[in-house]
Design a protein around this motif. Sequence first.
Motif, PDB file in Angstrom:
ATOM      1  N   UNK A   1       1.374  14.465  -2.295  1.00  9.39           N
ATOM      2  CA  UNK A   1       2.716  14.482  -1.708  1.00  9.39           C
ATOM      3  C   UNK A   1       3.740  15.123  -2.631  1.00  9.39           C
ATOM      4  N   UNK A   2       3.297  15.620  -3.782  1.00  6.88           N
ATOM      5  CA  UNK A   2       4.147  16.438  -4.644  1.00  6.88           C
ATOM      6  C   UNK A   2       3.241  17.349  -5.459  1.00  6.88           C
ATOM      7  N   UNK A   3       3.736  18.503  -5.883  1.00  7.33           N
ATOM      8  CA  UNK A   3       2.870  19.424  -6.634  1.00  7.33           C
ATOM      9  C   UNK A   3       2.591  18.886  -8.030  1.00  7.33           C
TER      10      UNK A   3
ATOM     11  N   UNK B   1       5.367  -2.028  -7.501  1.00  9.25           N
ATOM     12  CA  UNK B   1       4.803  -1.521  -8.757  1.00  9.25           C
ATOM     13  C   UNK B   1       3.517  -0.712  -8.551  1.00  9.25           C
ATOM     14  N   UNK B   2       3.168  -0.455  -7.276  1.00  6.05           N
ATOM     15  CA  UNK B   2       1.990   0.366  -6.993  1.00  6.05           C
ATOM     16  C   UNK B   2       2.356   1.659  -6.265  1.00  6.05           C
ATOM     17  N   UNK B   3       3.648   2.005  -6.272  1.00  2.69           N
ATOM     18  CA  UNK B   3       4.071   3.286  -5.704  1.00  2.69           C
ATOM     19  C   UNK B   3       3.694   4.377  -6.706  1.00  2.69           C
ATOM     20  N   UNK B   4       2.731   5.207  -6.355  1.00 10.66           N
ATOM     21  CA  UNK B   4       2.159   6.142  -7.327  1.00 10.66           C
ATOM     22  C   UNK B   4       2.862   7.496  -7.361  1.00 10.66           C
ATOM     23  N   UNK B   5       3.829   7.710  -6.473  1.00  9.99           N
ATOM     24  CA  UNK B   5       4.584   8.954  -6.465  1.00  9.99           C
ATOM     25  C   UNK B   5       5.996   8.639  -5.971  1.00  9.99           C
ATOM     26  N   UNK B   6       6.997   9.161  -6.651  1.00  7.30           N
ATOM     27  CA  UNK B   6       8.390   8.871  -6.275  1.00  7.30           C
ATOM     28  C   UNK B   6       8.699   9.291  -4.842  1.00  7.30           C
ATOM     29  N   UNK B   7       7.958  10.264  -4.310  1.00 10.01           N
ATOM     30  CA  UNK B   7       8.183  10.707  -2.936  1.00 10.01           C
ATOM     31  C   UNK B   7       7.864   9.609  -1.922  1.00 10.01           C
TER      32      UNK B   7
ATOM     33  N   UNK C   1       0.768  18.854  -0.190  1.00 16.19           N
ATOM     34  CA  UNK C   1       0.351  19.985  -1.015  1.00 16.19           C
ATOM     35  C   UNK C   1      -1.170  19.980  -1.128  1.00 16.19           C
ATOM     36  N   UNK C   2      -1.749  21.166  -1.095  1.00 16.76           N
ATOM     37  CA  UNK C   2      -3.185  21.309  -1.288  1.00 16.76           C
ATOM     38  C   UNK C   2      -3.420  21.749  -2.720  1.00 16.76           C
ATOM     39  N   UNK C   3      -4.156  20.942  -3.470  1.00 20.84           N
ATOM     40  CA  UNK C   3      -4.330  21.169  -4.905  1.00 20.84           C
ATOM     41  C   UNK C   3      -5.793  21.456  -5.206  1.00 20.84           C
TER      42      UNK C   3
END
Length: 297
Positions: free
Chosen positions: A145-147, A195-201, A262-264
């Motif tokens: 969800x973010x690069x 506390x388990x939100x792994x991305x600020x988005x 995003x595709x990584x």
Amino acid sequence: MNWDDLRVFLAVARAEGLSGAAKTLRLDPATAGRRIARLERSLGAVLFAKSPQGYALTEAGQRLLPRAEAAEAALAEGRAETAGAGGERLSGTLRIGAPDGCANYLLPQVCAQIGAAHPDLDIQILALPRVVNLSRREADLAITVSPPATQRLRAEKLSDYHLSLAASRDWLAAHGAPDGPEALKGARMIGYIPDMIFDAELDYLAGFGVTRVPLASNAVSVQLNLARAGAGLAIVHDFALPAAPDLVRVLPDRVRLTRAFWLVSHAGPRDARLDRFATLLRDGMRAEIARLEASVA
């Protein structure tokens, strides 16, 4: 109207600038800029407001965007239907890592379509409520969800997607809808374990001043089912709403968030098989998001 110019238009809109779009399209930024200028001349309208911060869609650009996405989706469906008919079929095993919302509500349809066209290909979906670690070879491709911040990975913006406030009909009948976004601070909210939100988005509720989440889970599917069970209000992916017809969007004109997938992939030497699969995945994801979101618009 030239499809190649529309393709550039979509890339610039998604990257919010010429450099990112040019990288995705494998063009130089000047060529991308000339394509946009040509499209604007043909339409007699300015599609982007240019600033040091990037390219933002004008009203004319906003009107063109869904039509361009519909054309893209139609082409993607055509490619999927003919994939494997005239070219070499993909084979072997490929693993995609993705956050669980994407893995539950988008990838099954997309991968089923790819798999039908390439029956010798084994597709594995790794659904995790965290960022998939490509460096440790957990997967061949990851959807995020973010690069990524590291240059060891290559990222391409797949598509924007939207989220809405939603609740069950029973909950709304018993408690009523909030008067506005400011009322969410005191509402019974469903969301991520803080506390388990792994991305600020993914920290959707912070923007509404919500500091307490009475019912929380690290899994999107659990949050959706809590809302279906009448537990409270939740921020829900629009593309997941067709799977939960008992949910109703609340304050749809005032609470609607936009995020991106995003595709990584690894930044090493190009892999033709993986690149071909990534193209099918990208086209399928964009088409599926557009189809599902259109059904709840």
